[in-house]
Design an enzyme around this catalytic site. Sequence first.
Site, PDB file in Angstrom:
ATOM      1  N   GLY A 186       0.835  -1.212   0.000  1.00  0.00           N
ATOM      2  CA  GLY A 186       0.000   0.000   0.000  1.00  0.00           C
ATOM      3  C   GLY A 186       0.861   1.250   0.000  1.00  0.00           C
ATOM      4  N   VAL A 199       2.332   3.053   2.500  1.00  0.00           N
ATOM      5  CA  VAL A 199       3.590   3.076   3.262  1.00  0.00           C
ATOM      6  C   VAL A 199       4.574   2.072   2.660  1.00  0.00           C
ATOM      7  CG1 VAL A 199       4.676   2.734   5.523  1.00  0.00           C
ATOM      8  CG2 VAL A 199       2.400   3.765   5.383  1.00  0.00           C
ATOM      9  N   GLY A 200       4.085   0.858   2.361  1.00  0.00           N
ATOM     10  CA  GLY A 200       4.961  -0.188   1.815  1.00  0.00           C
ATOM     11  C   GLY A 200       5.614   0.252   0.508  1.00  0.00           C
ATOM     12  N   ASP A 205       2.064  -8.816  -0.836  1.00  0.00           N
ATOM     13  CA  ASP A 205       0.749  -8.336  -0.413  1.00  0.00           C
ATOM     14  C   ASP A 205      -0.234  -9.472  -0.612  1.00  0.00           C
ATOM     15  OD1 ASP A 205      -0.469  -5.195  -0.095  1.00  0.00           O
ATOM     16  OD2 ASP A 205      -1.936  -6.747  -0.621  1.00  0.00           O
ATOM     17  N   ARG A 235      -5.862   4.187   9.106  1.00  0.00           N
ATOM     18  CA  ARG A 235      -6.939   4.926   9.774  1.00  0.00           C
ATOM     19  C   ARG A 235      -7.772   5.723   8.782  1.00  0.00           C
ATOM     20  NH1 ARG A 235      -5.275   8.705  14.615  1.00  0.00           N
ATOM     21  NH2 ARG A 235      -3.264   8.823  13.573  1.00  0.00           N
ATOM     22  N   VAL A 268       5.327  -1.441  11.381  1.00  0.00           N
ATOM     23  CA  VAL A 268       4.767  -0.108  11.125  1.00  0.00           C
ATOM     24  C   VAL A 268       3.259  -0.093  11.374  1.00  0.00           C
ATOM     25  CG1 VAL A 268       4.563   1.746   9.409  1.00  0.00           C
ATOM     26  CG2 VAL A 268       6.514   0.203   9.311  1.00  0.00           C
ATOM     27  N   ARG A 314       8.334  14.781  12.968  1.00  0.00           N
ATOM     28  CA  ARG A 314       7.237  15.771  12.947  1.00  0.00           C
ATOM     29  C   ARG A 314       7.554  16.930  13.894  1.00  0.00           C
ATOM     30  NH1 ARG A 314       2.633  11.120  12.542  1.00  0.00           N
ATOM     31  NH2 ARG A 314       2.451  11.194  10.268  1.00  0.00           N
ATOM     32  N   HIS A 343       2.892   5.228  20.662  1.00  0.00           N
ATOM     33  CA  HIS A 343       2.631   5.920  19.395  1.00  0.00           C
ATOM     34  C   HIS A 343       1.147   6.253  19.328  1.00  0.00           C
ATOM     35  CE1 HIS A 343       3.275   7.240  15.377  1.00  0.00           C
ATOM     36  NE2 HIS A 343       2.604   6.264  14.802  1.00  0.00           N
TER      37      HIS A 343
HETATM   38  N1  APR Z   1      -0.937  -9.779   4.091  1.00  0.00           N
HETATM   39  C1  APR Z   1      -0.278  -8.926   3.296  1.00  0.00           C
HETATM   40  N2  APR Z   1      -0.759  -7.697   2.997  1.00  0.00           N
HETATM   41  C2  APR Z   1      -1.928  -7.345   3.523  1.00  0.00           C
HETATM   42  C3  APR Z   1      -2.662  -8.203   4.383  1.00  0.00           C
HETATM   43  C4  APR Z   1      -2.107  -9.474   4.661  1.00  0.00           C
HETATM   44  N3  APR Z   1      -2.733 -10.337   5.462  1.00  0.00           N
HETATM   45  N4  APR Z   1      -3.794  -7.545   4.752  1.00  0.00           N
HETATM   46  C5  APR Z   1      -3.762  -6.337   4.154  1.00  0.00           C
HETATM   47  N5  APR Z   1      -2.638  -6.215   3.420  1.00  0.00           N
HETATM   48  C6  APR Z   1      -2.205  -5.098   2.580  1.00  0.00           C
HETATM   49  C7  APR Z   1      -3.352  -4.445   1.817  1.00  0.00           C
HETATM   50  O1  APR Z   1      -3.753  -5.242   0.699  1.00  0.00           O
HETATM   51  C8  APR Z   1      -2.726  -3.122   1.425  1.00  0.00           C
HETATM   52  O2  APR Z   1      -2.105  -3.187   0.156  1.00  0.00           O
HETATM   53  O3  APR Z   1      -1.673  -4.045   3.356  1.00  0.00           O
HETATM   54  C9  APR Z   1      -1.670  -2.889   2.509  1.00  0.00           C
HETATM   55  C10 APR Z   1      -1.940  -1.676   3.371  1.00  0.00           C
HETATM   56  O4  APR Z   1      -1.805  -0.581   2.553  1.00  0.00           O
HETATM   57  P1  APR Z   1      -2.690   0.741   2.722  1.00  0.00           P
HETATM   58  O5  APR Z   1      -4.127   0.379   2.849  1.00  0.00           O
HETATM   59  O6  APR Z   1      -2.292   1.700   1.654  1.00  0.00           O
HETATM   60  O7  APR Z   1      -2.239   1.292   4.159  1.00  0.00           O
HETATM   61  P2  APR Z   1      -0.957   2.188   4.474  1.00  0.00           P
HETATM   62  O8  APR Z   1      -1.310   3.614   4.387  1.00  0.00           O
HETATM   63  O9  APR Z   1       0.208   1.671   3.723  1.00  0.00           O
HETATM   64  O10 APR Z   1      -0.774   1.868   6.039  1.00  0.00           O
HETATM   65  C11 APR Z   1      -0.378   0.579   6.457  1.00  0.00           C
HETATM   66  O11 APR Z   1       0.802   1.386   8.362  1.00  0.00           O
HETATM   67  O12 APR Z   1       0.988   3.525   9.185  1.00  0.00           O
HETATM   68  C12 APR Z   1       0.349   2.298   9.321  1.00  0.00           C
HETATM   69  O13 APR Z   1      -1.831   2.837  10.245  1.00  0.00           O
HETATM   70  C13 APR Z   1      -1.146   2.396   9.102  1.00  0.00           C
HETATM   71  O14 APR Z   1      -1.666   0.194   9.876  1.00  0.00           O
HETATM   72  C14 APR Z   1      -1.486   0.989   8.725  1.00  0.00           C
HETATM   73  C15 APR Z   1      -0.241   0.527   7.968  1.00  0.00           C
END
Ligand code: APR
Length: 317
Positions: free
Chosen positions: A14, A16-17, A36, A85, A121, A154, A178
Amino acid sequence: MPSPRKKITVVGAGQVGSTVAQLTAYRNLGDIVIIDIIDGIPQGKALDLQESSCLQAFDSLVTGTNDYKDTANSDIVVITAGLPRKPGMSRDDLLATNAKIVQSVTEQIMQHSRSPIIIVVSNPLDAMVYMTKKTSNLPKNKIIGMAGVLDSARLRTFVSLELGCSLVDVDAMVLGGHGDSMVPLPRYTSVSGIPITELMTQEQIDRVIERTRKGGAEIVQLIKTSSAFYAPGASVVKMIEVILQDKRSILPCTAYLEGEYGWNKIFFGVPVMMGSQGIEKIIELKMNDEEKAALDASAREVKKTCNEIDAMLAQSN
Ligand code: APR
């Protein structure tokens, strides 16, 4: 022959990743596997990033996958999997859902890598990193939560904006959980070695601290459909660099406490010395009564979320 290059796995393709993968590649820190649960997204993003390698001059191989076999023998694993969130949600609202995700990710990682350093994270961070430790059984130096580097970045930003001074001259320490109970420490926040208590009025200090506490929520309110990712991603990559280059930097990170700061068996934001073994030392700062009270209040909040993880694990056994 196995590649001498380090292997960095990023779980969650997603916001962050993807940022972590991109910055890790741009800095040439090693080969990268993005994994993912959704088919196609990690593969597509990995290919796109790889196609930028000649332009950005990096040699890292970038692979996207849904199969944990491809993560085998990772040196560092970054767990960003989970739900982010949405406006109005606290990090704790995510606890049950993300705990199950982080548990299953950790189990699968550990089936293929014997002794990686894991940087967590996913939020709520203190509980998720605790779940990772319980599930992986890795030694405590190898499990690190990313929070303090981001919260301090920050605070550094807001201090520099408030004073109109160079950002790179500002150093800051934010400890504790956090969340809203995090503990920014003005006495340990400075500009070119001068504590901000000498440079700012109490009103200015209160303002930057309040903005730091709500730093994540401010971004969610603005973007609405996602939470922060540039600064979180850069914070993770700073930690990866410090580990892989054995820099032995002192950074605020979420570490497992066994008596330090008067707390036991919780993950909590404290200053650590970080190097090739992960957390090499926890640094105990002298606290005044007010700082100690704020840290204790934060630790009590964190302890509650760790208890929730223990209850979840007890139920599933
Ligand atoms: N295995 C692998 N990936 C997964 C799984 C799983 N079981 N469940 C969900 N995901 C993937 C989703 O498919 C998505 O691509 O995790 C990714 C999360 O990405 P985003 O929804 O864009 O979230 P992001 O903003 O990256 O935040 C991720 O980091 O900062 C923290 O609070 C935030 O907990 C959240 C995490």
